[in-house]
Design a protein around this motif. Structure first.
Motif, mmCIF file in Angstrom:
data_model
loop_
_atom_site.group_PDB
_atom_site.id
_atom_site.type_symbol
_atom_site.label_atom_id
_atom_site.label_comp_id
_atom_site.label_asym_id
_atom_site.label_seq_id
_atom_site.Cartn_x
_atom_site.Cartn_y
_atom_site.Cartn_z
ATOM 1 N N HIS A 91 8.931 37.173 -18.341
ATOM 2 C CA HIS A 91 9.930 37.422 -17.306
ATOM 3 C C HIS A 91 9.700 36.580 -16.050
ATOM 4 C CE1 HIS A 91 10.956 40.746 -19.886
ATOM 5 N NE2 HIS A 91 9.758 41.298 -19.695
ATOM 6 N N ALA A 92 9.004 35.450 -16.191
ATOM 7 C CA ALA A 92 8.770 34.603 -15.011
ATOM 8 C C ALA A 92 10.046 33.854 -14.663
ATOM 9 C CB ALA A 92 7.655 33.596 -15.291
ATOM 10 N N GLU A 93 10.327 33.749 -13.379
ATOM 11 C CA GLU A 93 11.488 32.999 -12.934
ATOM 12 C C GLU A 93 11.089 31.545 -12.745
ATOM 13 O OE1 GLU A 93 13.165 34.619 -9.468
ATOM 14 O OE2 GLU A 93 13.607 36.568 -10.333
ATOM 15 N N HIS A 94 11.974 30.655 -13.145
ATOM 16 C CA HIS A 94 11.664 29.231 -13.031
ATOM 17 C C HIS A 94 11.637 28.830 -11.569
ATOM 18 C CE1 HIS A 94 11.818 28.366 -17.304
ATOM 19 N NE2 HIS A 94 12.876 29.143 -17.375
ATOM 20 N N SER A 95 10.598 28.088 -11.200
ATOM 21 C CA SER A 95 10.452 27.669 -9.802
ATOM 22 C C SER A 95 10.129 26.189 -9.678
ATOM 23 C CB SER A 95 9.320 28.459 -9.131
ATOM 24 O OG SER A 95 8.111 28.252 -9.819
ATOM 25 N N THR A 96 10.415 25.433 -10.744
ATOM 26 C CA THR A 96 10.054 24.015 -10.726
ATOM 27 C C THR A 96 11.172 23.143 -10.179
ATOM 28 O OG1 THR A 96 10.829 23.762 -13.000
ATOM 29 C CG2 THR A 96 8.493 24.264 -12.667
ATOM 30 N N SER A 97 12.254 23.752 -9.709
ATOM 31 C CA SER A 97 13.319 22.943 -9.140
ATOM 32 C C SER A 97 13.354 23.106 -7.636
ATOM 33 C CB SER A 97 14.676 23.341 -9.740
ATOM 34 O OG SER A 97 14.996 24.662 -9.375
ATOM 35 N N ALA A 98 13.884 22.081 -6.984
ATOM 36 C CA ALA A 98 14.056 22.117 -5.540
ATOM 37 C C ALA A 98 15.479 21.692 -5.242
ATOM 38 C CB ALA A 98 13.050 21.193 -4.866
ATOM 39 N N VAL A 99 15.842 21.673 -3.988
ATOM 40 C CA VAL A 99 17.209 21.326 -3.604
ATOM 41 C C VAL A 99 17.176 20.047 -2.800
ATOM 42 C CG1 VAL A 99 19.272 22.076 -2.370
ATOM 43 C CG2 VAL A 99 17.840 23.751 -3.564
ATOM 44 N N ASP A 100 18.028 19.089 -3.169
ATOM 45 C CA ASP A 100 18.047 17.831 -2.409
ATOM 46 C C ASP A 100 18.998 17.957 -1.228
ATOM 47 O OD1 ASP A 100 20.613 17.586 -3.344
ATOM 48 O OD2 ASP A 100 20.282 15.752 -4.479
ATOM 49 N N LEU A 148 16.956 20.013 -8.016
ATOM 50 C CA LEU A 148 16.196 18.898 -8.560
ATOM 51 C C LEU A 148 14.950 19.425 -9.231
ATOM 52 C CD1 LEU A 148 16.261 16.274 -5.657
ATOM 53 C CD2 LEU A 148 17.662 16.282 -7.706
ATOM 54 N N SER A 149 14.692 18.972 -10.446
ATOM 55 C CA SER A 149 13.438 19.313 -11.093
ATOM 56 C C SER A 149 12.332 18.451 -10.508
ATOM 57 C CB SER A 149 13.537 19.080 -12.603
ATOM 58 O OG SER A 149 13.618 17.689 -12.866
ATOM 59 N N ASP A 150 11.088 18.872 -10.727
ATOM 60 C CA ASP A 150 9.969 18.071 -10.253
ATOM 61 C C ASP A 150 9.963 16.695 -10.913
ATOM 62 O OD1 ASP A 150 8.582 19.860 -8.422
ATOM 63 O OD2 ASP A 150 8.233 21.110 -10.185
ATOM 64 N N GLN A 151 10.370 16.645 -12.176
ATOM 65 C CA GLN A 151 10.412 15.364 -12.875
ATOM 66 C C GLN A 151 11.451 14.435 -12.250
ATOM 67 O OE1 GLN A 151 8.112 14.596 -15.142
ATOM 68 N NE2 GLN A 151 7.274 16.628 -14.725
ATOM 69 N N THR A 152 12.582 14.996 -11.835
ATOM 70 C CA THR A 152 13.612 14.189 -11.180
ATOM 71 C C THR A 152 13.125 13.695 -9.831
ATOM 72 O OG1 THR A 152 15.388 15.410 -12.280
ATOM 73 C CG2 THR A 152 15.974 14.175 -10.301
ATOM 74 N N ARG A 153 12.473 14.559 -9.091
ATOM 75 C CA ARG A 153 11.914 14.163 -7.804
ATOM 76 C C ARG A 153 10.895 13.043 -7.996
ATOM 77 N NH1 ARG A 153 9.060 19.025 -5.675
ATOM 78 N NH2 ARG A 153 8.481 17.588 -3.999
ATOM 79 N N ALA A 154 10.040 13.189 -8.990
ATOM 80 C CA ALA A 154 9.033 12.164 -9.259
ATOM 81 C C ALA A 154 9.696 10.834 -9.605
ATOM 82 C CB ALA A 154 8.119 12.619 -10.389
ATOM 83 N N VAL A 200 0.835 -1.205 0.000
ATOM 84 C CA VAL A 200 0.000 0.000 0.000
ATOM 85 C C VAL A 200 0.866 1.250 0.000
ATOM 86 C CG1 VAL A 200 -1.671 1.351 1.334
ATOM 87 C CG2 VAL A 200 -1.978 -1.118 1.090
ATOM 88 N N ILE A 201 1.926 1.259 0.787
ATOM 89 C CA ILE A 201 2.805 2.428 0.832
ATOM 90 C C ILE A 201 3.483 2.635 -0.521
ATOM 91 C CG2 ILE A 201 4.794 3.496 1.941
ATOM 92 C CD1 ILE A 201 2.227 3.312 3.647
ATOM 93 N N ALA A 202 3.865 1.539 -1.183
ATOM 94 C CA ALA A 202 4.467 1.657 -2.518
ATOM 95 C C ALA A 202 3.482 2.288 -3.489
ATOM 96 C CB ALA A 202 4.900 0.277 -3.016
ATOM 97 N N TYR A 203 2.228 1.879 -3.412
ATOM 98 C CA TYR A 203 1.216 2.462 -4.286
ATOM 99 C C TYR A 203 1.018 3.941 -3.950
ATOM 100 C CZ TYR A 203 -3.080 3.029 -6.970
ATOM 101 O OH TYR A 203 -4.024 3.456 -7.871
ATOM 102 N N GLY A 204 1.036 4.273 -2.666
ATOM 103 C CA GLY A 204 0.940 5.673 -2.260
ATOM 104 C C GLY A 204 2.088 6.499 -2.803
ATOM 105 N N LEU A 205 3.281 5.924 -2.816
ATOM 106 C CA LEU A 205 4.433 6.632 -3.382
ATOM 107 C C LEU A 205 4.243 6.882 -4.875
ATOM 108 C CD1 LEU A 205 7.410 4.836 -1.585
ATOM 109 C CD2 LEU A 205 6.909 7.286 -1.493
ATOM 110 N N ARG A 206 3.680 5.909 -5.583
ATOM 111 C CA ARG A 206 3.442 6.111 -7.015
ATOM 112 C C ARG A 206 2.423 7.223 -7.240
ATOM 113 N NH1 ARG A 206 4.044 0.437 -7.035
ATOM 114 N NH2 ARG A 206 1.799 0.024 -7.014
ATOM 115 N N MET A 207 1.405 7.291 -6.386
ATOM 116 C CA MET A 207 0.433 8.368 -6.493
ATOM 117 C C MET A 207 1.091 9.722 -6.214
ATOM 118 S SD MET A 207 -2.384 6.961 -7.415
ATOM 119 C CE MET A 207 -1.256 5.938 -8.386
ATOM 120 N N GLU A 208 1.975 9.745 -5.226
ATOM 121 C CA GLU A 208 2.692 10.989 -4.908
ATOM 122 C C GLU A 208 3.606 11.401 -6.054
ATOM 123 O OE1 GLU A 208 4.460 14.225 -2.698
ATOM 124 O OE2 GLU A 208 2.504 13.244 -2.822
ATOM 125 N N ALA A 209 4.269 10.436 -6.678
ATOM 126 C CA ALA A 209 5.145 10.738 -7.805
ATOM 127 C C ALA A 209 4.354 11.345 -8.955
ATOM 128 C CB ALA A 209 5.873 9.473 -8.265
#
Length: 250
Positions: A199-208, A214-220, A171-180
């Motif tokens: 002139h929008a600044e990119h905000s789709t990355s985070a820091v590990d 990290l991009s959202d795609q990398t996090r996913a 169940v937790i694995a499935y929850g992780l897939r939903m979160e991804a």
């Protein structure tokens, strides 16, 4: 070495800074074998796991059960890693190693795991019944379930405890897939809005945790990888239960 512990690295929902409960000292991990005969280590691994399980089953003393249950809390994860971490997953020490790490993870990351359960099991099903957990658990429910699964392995039917661990991790694995999927979807939505905003600044990355963007795609992708590892662990528990019932888990 000790690859199993990475399966239970917690996922902080909405965060790109995951931490790993019960981490082992890397120097210890690198030098643990230290000239010991691998065959001797394997024999000690199996013997110690069987002795511990048999002693608690024979005793049924609540004090003994609590000491075994909190072995990692008191002594640290290294004490069982030295003998059990390299054991085959379809062996008694290999399964016990994973049960202890599962409990450690559940105790240390209760809130996030409760949220993942609610994602993976939005409606009560057979998994809820097998794992013995409410449909919408809170952090305390996760903590109680963690203790219940591990203590059940020592005081009740070992196969049932493994079935519960397997159902829970599925169940937790499935929850992780939903979160991804949520993280990836939000990342695409952000990229779409930024591409149309002047002139929008990119905000789709985070820091590990290493300070890398990290991009959202990398996090996913990382979350999906963790989910895949948990699926393997769930199958290990379920296979272990089958082996135990057939008298072949040693």
């Amino acid at each position: 070495m000790y690859a199993s512990r990475t399966v239970f690295a917690p996922t902080r929902l909405g965060s790109s800074r995951p931490s790993r409960p019960g981490q082992l000292d890397q120097q210890l991990a690198d030098n643990l074998a230290g000239g010991l005969d691998p065959q001797a280590v394997s024999e000690m691994s199996h013997a110690s796991a069987a002795a511990l399980l048999n002693q608690v089953h024979a005793s049924q003393d609540p004090t003994v059960v609590q000491r075994v249950l909190k072995l990692v809390d008191v002594e640290g994860v290294d004490i069982i890693a030295q003998l059990w971490s390299d054991a085959d997953p379809d062996s008694l020490p290999g399964v016990l190693w994973r049960l202890y790490l599962l409990r450690t993870w559940m105790q240390r990351d209760q809130d996030a795991i409760a949220a993942l359960w609610r994602l993976g099991e939005p409606e009560a099903s057979t998994a809820s019944a097998i794992a013995g957990i409410d449909q919408t658990p809170g952090a305390e429910d996760i903590s109680r379930t963690a203790d219940s699964i591990l203590s059940g392995a020592f005081t009740g039917d070992f196969a049932v405890a493994l079935d519960r661990a397997g159902a829970f991790t599925e169940v937790i694995a499935y929850g992780l897939r939903m979160e991804a999927k949520r993280v990836a979807h939000e990342g695409r939505a952000k990229q779409g809005s930024e591409s149309t905003a002047p002139h929008a600044e990119h905000s789709t990355s985070a820091v590990d945790h290493d300070g890398k963007d990290l991009s959202d795609q990398t996090r996913a992708a990382r979350i999906m990888h963790r989910a895949a590892n948990l699926d393997v662990t769930a199958k290990t528990f379920i296979h272990g239960a089958d082996l135990w019932r057939r008298g072949k888990l040693e």
